[in-house]
Design a protein around this motif. Structure first.
Motif, mmCIF file in Angstrom:
data_model
loop_
_atom_site.group_PDB
_atom_site.id
_atom_site.type_symbol
_atom_site.label_atom_id
_atom_site.label_comp_id
_atom_site.label_asym_id
_atom_site.label_seq_id
_atom_site.Cartn_x
_atom_site.Cartn_y
_atom_site.Cartn_z
ATOM 1 N N GLY A 54 25.897 -4.365 -9.118
ATOM 2 C CA GLY A 54 26.430 -3.405 -8.168
ATOM 3 C C GLY A 54 26.826 -3.986 -6.831
ATOM 4 N N SER A 55 27.357 -5.196 -6.809
ATOM 5 C CA SER A 55 27.710 -5.817 -5.527
ATOM 6 C C SER A 55 28.729 -4.994 -4.751
ATOM 7 C CB SER A 55 28.206 -7.248 -5.723
ATOM 8 O OG SER A 55 29.349 -7.276 -6.546
ATOM 9 N N ASP A 56 29.655 -4.331 -5.439
ATOM 10 C CA ASP A 56 30.638 -3.486 -4.760
ATOM 11 C C ASP A 56 29.983 -2.282 -4.098
ATOM 12 O OD1 ASP A 56 32.627 -5.198 -5.558
ATOM 13 O OD2 ASP A 56 33.297 -3.952 -7.229
ATOM 14 N N ALA A 57 28.810 -1.893 -4.571
ATOM 15 C CA ALA A 57 28.108 -0.725 -4.038
ATOM 16 C C ALA A 57 27.525 -0.966 -2.652
ATOM 17 C CB ALA A 57 26.992 -0.309 -4.992
ATOM 18 N N LEU A 58 27.487 -2.226 -2.213
ATOM 19 C CA LEU A 58 26.854 -2.567 -0.935
ATOM 20 C C LEU A 58 27.860 -2.787 0.190
ATOM 21 C CD1 LEU A 58 24.094 -4.962 -2.279
ATOM 22 C CD2 LEU A 58 23.903 -2.538 -1.710
ATOM 23 N N GLY A 59 29.122 -2.485 -0.058
ATOM 24 C CA GLY A 59 30.156 -2.680 0.957
ATOM 25 C C GLY A 59 30.619 -4.126 0.990
ATOM 26 N N GLU A 60 31.642 -4.367 1.773
ATOM 27 C CA GLU A 60 32.204 -5.712 1.881
ATOM 28 C C GLU A 60 31.350 -6.598 2.775
ATOM 29 O OE1 GLU A 60 36.346 -6.091 2.734
ATOM 30 O OE2 GLU A 60 36.812 -4.206 1.720
ATOM 31 N N THR A 61 31.339 -7.872 2.455
ATOM 32 C CA THR A 61 30.633 -8.849 3.275
ATOM 33 C C THR A 61 31.472 -9.158 4.505
ATOM 34 O OG1 THR A 61 29.679 -9.834 1.282
ATOM 35 C CG2 THR A 61 29.577 -11.146 3.295
ATOM 36 N N ASP A 62 30.901 -8.981 5.658
ATOM 37 C CA ASP A 62 31.561 -9.308 6.918
ATOM 38 C C ASP A 62 31.679 -10.835 7.026
ATOM 39 O OD1 ASP A 62 30.931 -10.104 9.965
ATOM 40 O OD2 ASP A 62 32.023 -8.184 9.905
ATOM 41 N N PRO A 63 32.759 -11.365 7.629
ATOM 42 C CA PRO A 63 32.887 -12.820 7.772
ATOM 43 C C PRO A 63 31.705 -13.466 8.510
ATOM 44 C CG PRO A 63 34.989 -11.771 8.253
ATOM 45 C CD PRO A 63 33.970 -10.669 8.082
ATOM 46 N N ASP A 64 31.162 -12.796 9.523
ATOM 47 C CA ASP A 64 30.004 -13.354 10.235
ATOM 48 C C ASP A 64 28.785 -13.442 9.322
ATOM 49 O OD1 ASP A 64 31.407 -13.671 12.608
ATOM 50 O OD2 ASP A 64 30.793 -11.716 13.401
ATOM 51 N N GLU A 65 28.606 -12.425 8.465
ATOM 52 C CA GLU A 65 27.496 -12.448 7.500
ATOM 53 C C GLU A 65 27.676 -13.602 6.527
ATOM 54 O OE1 GLU A 65 25.561 -9.755 3.909
ATOM 55 O OE2 GLU A 65 27.236 -8.932 5.052
ATOM 56 N N ALA A 66 28.891 -13.766 6.017
ATOM 57 C CA ALA A 66 29.179 -14.854 5.066
ATOM 58 C C ALA A 66 28.934 -16.216 5.708
ATOM 59 C CB ALA A 66 30.608 -14.744 4.561
ATOM 60 N N ASP A 67 29.358 -16.386 6.956
ATOM 61 C CA ASP A 67 29.141 -17.650 7.661
ATOM 62 C C ASP A 67 27.655 -17.930 7.852
ATOM 63 O OD1 ASP A 67 31.874 -18.072 7.857
ATOM 64 O OD2 ASP A 67 32.006 -17.418 9.954
ATOM 65 N N PHE A 68 26.890 -16.889 8.211
ATOM 66 C CA PHE A 68 25.455 -17.072 8.437
ATOM 67 C C PHE A 68 24.744 -17.406 7.125
ATOM 68 C CE2 PHE A 68 21.098 -15.371 9.373
ATOM 69 C CZ PHE A 68 20.756 -16.363 10.268
ATOM 70 N N LEU A 69 25.110 -16.728 6.038
ATOM 71 C CA LEU A 69 24.518 -17.038 4.732
ATOM 72 C C LEU A 69 24.822 -18.482 4.339
ATOM 73 C CD1 LEU A 69 25.243 -13.710 2.868
ATOM 74 C CD2 LEU A 69 22.978 -14.684 3.293
ATOM 75 N N GLU A 70 26.031 -18.943 4.635
ATOM 76 C CA GLU A 70 26.393 -20.335 4.353
ATOM 77 C C GLU A 70 25.531 -21.288 5.184
ATOM 78 O OE1 GLU A 70 30.223 -23.338 4.595
ATOM 79 O OE2 GLU A 70 30.581 -21.170 4.543
ATOM 80 N N ASP A 71 25.341 -20.953 6.473
ATOM 81 C CA ASP A 71 24.485 -21.772 7.335
ATOM 82 C C ASP A 71 23.061 -21.856 6.792
ATOM 83 O OD1 ASP A 71 26.631 -22.136 9.040
ATOM 84 O OD2 ASP A 71 25.911 -20.693 10.549
ATOM 85 N N LEU A 72 22.589 -20.768 6.170
ATOM 86 C CA LEU A 72 21.237 -20.736 5.603
ATOM 87 C C LEU A 72 21.151 -21.431 4.248
ATOM 88 C CD1 LEU A 72 20.232 -17.043 6.428
ATOM 89 C CD2 LEU A 72 19.432 -19.123 7.578
ATOM 90 N N GLY A 73 22.301 -21.769 3.665
ATOM 91 C CA GLY A 73 22.318 -22.450 2.371
ATOM 92 C C GLY A 73 22.428 -21.531 1.171
#
Length: 98
Positions: A54-73
């Protein structure tokens, strides 16, 4: 307002939330902390979850969120910061950070 089910694995705990509710709303539905929310602004990484369905059920990933997740590995797989998600349909997640 329609309710949608958020299922937390591996416990299999299901929480019903009104459509569009932020995932932080589960704190009002249970006496035990199911997701470790920290800052609630997407800056600490305490609430990283893996979306199993259900990934679509959680809304779109914001670019800042995606960048932070990448920083966290957290780049391989379908990871989100629970504090940045709203539930628009049923979804299943697994808490991976604490």
């Amino acid at each position: 307002m329609p309710l949608n089910r958020l299922t937390l694995m591996p416990e299999g705990v299901g929480i019903d939330l009104p459509q569009g509710s932020p995932l932080t709303g589960i704190e009002n539905k249970t006496s035990e902390p199911l997701i470790p929310f920290g800052c609630r602004s997407g800056a600490c990484g305490a609430c990283v979850v893996e979306v199993l369905a259900g990934s679509d059920a959680l809304g779109e990933t914001d670019p800042d969120e995606a960048d932070f997740l990448e920083d966290l590995g957290w780049t391989e797989g379908n990871y989100r910061l629970a504090c940045q998600c709203s539930l628009w349909d049923s979804a299943t997640i697994r808490v991976v950070a604490s």
